[in-house]
Structure formats: structure tokens, C-alpha cells
Design a protein around this motif. Structure first.
Motif, mmCIF file in Angstrom:
data_model
loop_
_atom_site.group_PDB
_atom_site.id
_atom_site.type_symbol
_atom_site.label_atom_id
_atom_site.label_comp_id
_atom_site.label_asym_id
_atom_site.label_seq_id
_atom_site.Cartn_x
_atom_site.Cartn_y
_atom_site.Cartn_z
ATOM 1 N N ASP A 34 -2.167 -1.128 -7.838
ATOM 2 C CA ASP A 34 -0.997 -1.953 -8.130
ATOM 3 C C ASP A 34 0.244 -1.427 -7.397
ATOM 4 O O ASP A 34 1.208 -0.988 -8.032
ATOM 5 C CB ASP A 34 -0.772 -1.962 -9.648
ATOM 6 N N PRO A 35 0.254 -1.465 -6.044
ATOM 7 C CA PRO A 35 1.394 -0.926 -5.294
ATOM 8 C C PRO A 35 2.695 -1.685 -5.563
ATOM 9 O O PRO A 35 3.782 -1.151 -5.332
ATOM 10 C CB PRO A 35 0.959 -1.060 -3.825
ATOM 11 N N GLU A 36 2.582 -2.901 -6.108
ATOM 12 C CA GLU A 36 3.767 -3.694 -6.406
ATOM 13 C C GLU A 36 4.648 -3.053 -7.479
ATOM 14 O O GLU A 36 5.797 -3.448 -7.665
ATOM 15 C CB GLU A 36 3.384 -5.112 -6.863
ATOM 16 N N TYR B 111 0.844 -1.197 0.000
ATOM 17 C CA TYR B 111 0.000 0.000 0.000
ATOM 18 C C TYR B 111 0.876 1.242 0.000
ATOM 19 O O TYR B 111 1.890 1.292 0.706
ATOM 20 C CB TYR B 111 -0.897 0.001 1.243
ATOM 21 N N VAL B 112 0.495 2.237 -0.790
ATOM 22 C CA VAL B 112 1.146 3.546 -0.778
ATOM 23 C C VAL B 112 0.063 4.572 -0.494
ATOM 24 O O VAL B 112 -0.952 4.618 -1.192
ATOM 25 C CB VAL B 112 1.828 3.857 -2.132
ATOM 26 N N ASN C 66 0.706 9.192 -8.185
ATOM 27 C CA ASN C 66 0.610 8.104 -9.159
ATOM 28 C C ASN C 66 -0.546 7.186 -8.743
ATOM 29 O O ASN C 66 -0.365 6.287 -7.934
ATOM 30 C CB ASN C 66 1.923 7.332 -9.221
ATOM 31 N N GLU C 67 -1.723 7.429 -9.309
ATOM 32 C CA GLU C 67 -2.918 6.696 -8.902
ATOM 33 C C GLU C 67 -2.872 5.215 -9.283
ATOM 34 O O GLU C 67 -3.619 4.420 -8.728
ATOM 35 C CB GLU C 67 -4.166 7.391 -9.452
ATOM 36 N N GLY D 54 6.715 2.942 -10.955
ATOM 37 C CA GLY D 54 6.547 2.995 -9.501
ATOM 38 C C GLY D 54 6.767 4.365 -8.882
ATOM 39 O O GLY D 54 6.864 4.480 -7.662
ATOM 40 N N TRP D 55 6.824 5.430 -9.720
ATOM 41 C CA TRP D 55 6.962 6.787 -9.164
ATOM 42 C C TRP D 55 5.782 7.079 -8.243
ATOM 43 O O TRP D 55 4.714 6.482 -8.381
ATOM 44 C CB TRP D 55 7.093 7.834 -10.268
ATOM 45 N N MET D 56 5.964 7.996 -7.291
ATOM 46 C CA MET D 56 4.920 8.256 -6.300
ATOM 47 C C MET D 56 4.237 9.609 -6.450
ATOM 48 O O MET D 56 3.022 9.673 -6.510
ATOM 49 C CB MET D 56 5.500 8.113 -4.898
ATOM 50 N N ILE D 57 5.032 10.690 -6.478
ATOM 51 C CA ILE D 57 4.426 12.028 -6.563
ATOM 52 C C ILE D 57 5.197 12.914 -7.526
ATOM 53 O O ILE D 57 6.340 12.624 -7.887
ATOM 54 C CB ILE D 57 4.374 12.739 -5.185
#
Length: 126
Positions: free
Chosen positions: A86-88, A40-41, A80-81, A98-101
Motif C-alpha cells: 500500500d505505497p499510497e 512504489y517505495v 514500514n512493510e 506512511g512512515w518509511m524507516i
């Protein structure tokens, strides 16, 4: 260990890609391997302006929860919605999908405080 030379890094194991006045942020290959399987992110700070080193979210792995620290002062303009379903992606492609923000940073001089790939390699091998 994959440490791309074209990125900047933080002592908190985040990577930063500068594109104009935007910074794309995620966690490093080293960080995701240390955390294990990401489940989870959470980022609830979109549209907020935060200072560098403030917590902007958390990443949850099977074994632990870890805070995410903002590398540059600025407004968080995107999350990154894809990570919601798909948090993997953080494990499989930490520097790509897999970038976040994305941050619209307000002080470009802070970029000088970030680590180069060589500086980050020295940090994780210490």
C-alpha cells in the motif's frame, strides 16, 4: 500544507521524529504532493549502517523516481512493510501510516543540523 511542529525536517523534504535513540523517517506532505501518486517505495538498506546524507532508498511516483537521503548517521533497523502492498499511504498519511524507516542513530548532535518546522516552512516558500 501540513507541517507538524513536533517533527524535524531535512532540506531533502524528509521528516524525522525522535523517540529515544530511534528516529522515524518519512517524506513530508509537501514532497508527496510534488511527487504525485506514489506507486512504489524501495528500501534495501535495512540492517545497514549508513552516514547522514547517504541514499537509503527510492520512492517511485507515476511521473518520477526520487532518491531518499538518510537524515542521521545510524543503522536502519526497520522498514514500514505496509508500504510494499500500500505505497499510497505515503500520499494519504505521510506523517503517520506512511512512515518509511526507523534508524538507531549514532550521533545525537546531528539532530541540531535538522530544520525546525519554521525552518522547513521558510525552505519551501523560498
Amino acid at each position: 500544507m501540513n507541517i507538524p511542529a513536533d517533527l524535524k525536517y531535512t532540506k531533502d523534504h524528509e521528516w524525522v521524529k525522535i523517540e529515544g535513540d530511534l528516529a522515524i523517517v518519512g517524506i513530508t506532505d509537501f514532497a508527496q504532493s510534488e511527487l504525485g501518486d506514489i506507486v512504489y517505495v524501495e528500501v534495501e538498506t535495512v540492517d545497514e549502517t549508513l552516514d547522514a546524507d547517504e541514499i537509503f532508498g527510492t520512492v517511485e511516483a507515476v511521473k518520477t523516481v526520487s532518491d531518499l537521503f538518510l537524515p542521521l548517521t545510524g543503522e536502519i533497523v526497520a522498514f514500514n512493510e505496509e508500504l510494499e502492498d500500500d505505497p499510497e499511504l505515503v500520499n494519504s498519511d505521510p506523517y503517520g501510516k506512511g512512515w518509511m524507516i526507523k534508524i538507531k542513530f549514532s550521533d545525537a548532535s546531528q539532530i541540531d543540523n535538522l530544520l525546525s518546522d519554521e525552518g522547513y516552512k521558510a525552505l519551501i516558500s523560498a
